[in-house]
Scaffold this motif. Structure first.
Motif, PDB file in Angstrom:
ATOM      1  N   ARG A 129     121.820  89.206 -46.896  1.00 59.22           N
ATOM      2  CA  ARG A 129     122.591  88.446 -47.885  1.00 59.22           C
ATOM      3  C   ARG A 129     122.140  86.993 -47.893  1.00 59.22           C
ATOM      4  NH1 ARG A 129     128.007  90.447 -49.224  1.00 59.22           N
ATOM      5  NH2 ARG A 129     128.464  88.318 -49.747  1.00 59.22           N
ATOM      6  N   ILE A 130     122.072  86.443 -49.078  1.00 53.46           N
ATOM      7  CA  ILE A 130     121.856  85.013 -49.224  1.00 53.46           C
ATOM      8  C   ILE A 130     123.118  84.326 -48.714  1.00 53.46           C
ATOM      9  CG2 ILE A 130     121.600  83.137 -50.908  1.00 53.46           C
ATOM     10  CD1 ILE A 130     120.038  85.091 -52.654  1.00 53.46           C
ATOM     11  N   GLU A 131     122.978  83.207 -48.052  1.00 52.33           N
ATOM     12  CA  GLU A 131     124.133  82.509 -47.477  1.00 52.33           C
ATOM     13  C   GLU A 131     125.210  82.206 -48.506  1.00 52.33           C
ATOM     14  OE1 GLU A 131     124.094  78.838 -44.991  1.00 52.33           O
ATOM     15  OE2 GLU A 131     122.450  79.911 -44.022  1.00 52.33           O
ATOM     16  N   LYS A 132     124.812  81.818 -49.699  1.00 55.95           N
ATOM     17  CA  LYS A 132     125.783  81.427 -50.737  1.00 55.95           C
ATOM     18  C   LYS A 132     126.367  82.622 -51.488  1.00 55.95           C
ATOM     19  CE  LYS A 132     122.232  81.033 -54.193  1.00 55.95           C
ATOM     20  NZ  LYS A 132     121.715  80.447 -55.343  1.00 55.95           N
TER      21      LYS A 132
ATOM     22  N   PHE B 152     115.148  86.385 -51.193  1.00 57.70           N
ATOM     23  CA  PHE B 152     115.307  85.235 -50.303  1.00 57.70           C
ATOM     24  C   PHE B 152     114.465  85.481 -49.059  1.00 57.70           C
ATOM     25  CE2 PHE B 152     118.273  88.184 -48.550  1.00 57.70           C
ATOM     26  CZ  PHE B 152     118.390  87.882 -47.205  1.00 57.70           C
ATOM     27  N   GLU B 153     114.217  84.423 -48.307  1.00 57.00           N
ATOM     28  CA  GLU B 153     113.393  84.536 -47.109  1.00 57.00           C
ATOM     29  C   GLU B 153     114.251  84.759 -45.872  1.00 57.00           C
ATOM     30  OE1 GLU B 153     110.775  81.162 -46.921  1.00 57.00           O
ATOM     31  OE2 GLU B 153     109.461  82.009 -48.467  1.00 57.00           O
ATOM     32  N   GLU B 154     113.803  85.702 -45.048  1.00 58.46           N
ATOM     33  CA  GLU B 154     114.449  85.957 -43.764  1.00 58.46           C
ATOM     34  C   GLU B 154     113.425  85.655 -42.676  1.00 58.46           C
ATOM     35  OE1 GLU B 154     116.688  89.479 -41.204  1.00 58.46           O
ATOM     36  OE2 GLU B 154     115.773  89.992 -43.113  1.00 58.46           O
TER      37      GLU B 154
ATOM     38  N   HIS C  48     105.321  87.515 -45.402  1.00 57.66           N
ATOM     39  CA  HIS C  48     104.479  86.323 -45.499  1.00 57.66           C
ATOM     40  C   HIS C  48     103.628  86.133 -44.249  1.00 57.66           C
ATOM     41  CE1 HIS C  48     106.601  84.894 -49.082  1.00 57.66           C
ATOM     42  NE2 HIS C  48     107.673  85.417 -48.494  1.00 57.66           N
ATOM     43  N   SER C  49     104.224  86.407 -43.084  1.00 54.15           N
ATOM     44  CA  SER C  49     103.484  86.222 -41.834  1.00 54.15           C
ATOM     45  C   SER C  49     104.109  87.051 -40.720  1.00 54.15           C
ATOM     46  CB  SER C  49     103.473  84.740 -41.422  1.00 54.15           C
ATOM     47  OG  SER C  49     104.786  84.300 -41.143  1.00 54.15           O
TER      48      SER C  49
ATOM     49  N   THR D  50     110.291  88.358 -47.206  1.00 59.89           N
ATOM     50  CA  THR D  50     111.091  88.195 -48.410  1.00 59.89           C
ATOM     51  C   THR D  50     111.927  89.451 -48.546  1.00 59.89           C
ATOM     52  OG1 THR D  50     109.508  86.781 -49.552  1.00 59.89           O
ATOM     53  CG2 THR D  50     111.093  87.948 -50.925  1.00 59.89           C
ATOM     54  N   ARG D  51     113.249  89.270 -48.552  1.00 59.29           N
ATOM     55  CA  ARG D  51     114.199  90.377 -48.660  1.00 59.29           C
ATOM     56  C   ARG D  51     114.962  90.249 -49.971  1.00 59.29           C
ATOM     57  NH1 ARG D  51     116.003  92.390 -43.754  1.00 59.29           N
ATOM     58  NH2 ARG D  51     116.662  94.138 -45.036  1.00 59.29           N
TER      59      ARG D  51
END
Length: 179
Positions: free
Chosen positions: A140-143, A86-88, A45-46, A76-77
């Motif tokens: 990994r997504i936190e959840k 998800f965004e990193e 994204h940036s 975005t990973r």
């Protein structure tokens, strides 16, 4: 091996105009697409970086350049557990020492050291390398958990052991020894 056009290329000369000056880099939309391909991720994204070069040596005989900077990037990973995007966010300082001759100490050092060739440095390429190093190795997504990854977890682990791959081993261990 896939060959890439150099995205986000920002070549600076090793001269008095560039050394000691703060450089601000911001990736364009086309750079962001190319960086995502190079990093083999869904989307970038940036990317922005603030960089300063310092040198050792005089005039045209620069032996070493220290590149200090900070990077801000939004990527975005894909989660390794759930395969969801998800965004990193990456916000990291970095330091790279470029030298004309590597010593044994340089090779064994924890410091990020590379060979300096020619009279220019591609700062954009250094920034992309630092993003690659800063990215999570197993995003990994936190959840994310085993159950959200679509894998079944047994409530009763005792039952799962008895019916699993090691069930026959367990039954052998449970038998009393004969005398």
């Amino acid at each position: 091996m896939q060959k890439f056009e150099e995205p986000f290329s920002y070549v600076v000369g090793l001269n008095a105009d560039q050394i000691g000056r703060d450089l601000l880099l911001n990736a364009s939309n086309s750079d962001l697409t190319d960086i995502a391909k190079r990093l083999d991720i869904s989307r970038v994204h940036s990317v922005s970086a603030k960089v300063c070069l310092r040198s050792k040596g005089q005039n045209n005989n620069i032996d070493e350049v220290i590149v200090d900077g900070t990077i801000d990037a939004l990527l975005t990973r894909t989660c390794v557990a759930t395969l969801e995007p998800f965004e990193e966010k990456i916000k990291t300082p970095f330091r790279v020492r470029l030298t004309r001759s590597l010593s044994e100490d340089d090779i064994q050092s924890d410091e990020d050291v590379d060979v300096l060739t020619g009279q220019t440095i591609d700062i954009g390429d250094l920034v992309i390398q630092q993003i690659a190093v800063a990215m999570a190795a197993y995003p990994r997504i936190e959840k994310a958990s085993i159950s959200t990854a679509g894998l079944k977890s047994d409530e009763n682990t005792e039952n799962s052991v008895e019916s699993g791959a090691f069930s026959s081993l367990r039954s052998l261990l449970a038998k009393p020894e004969s005398s």
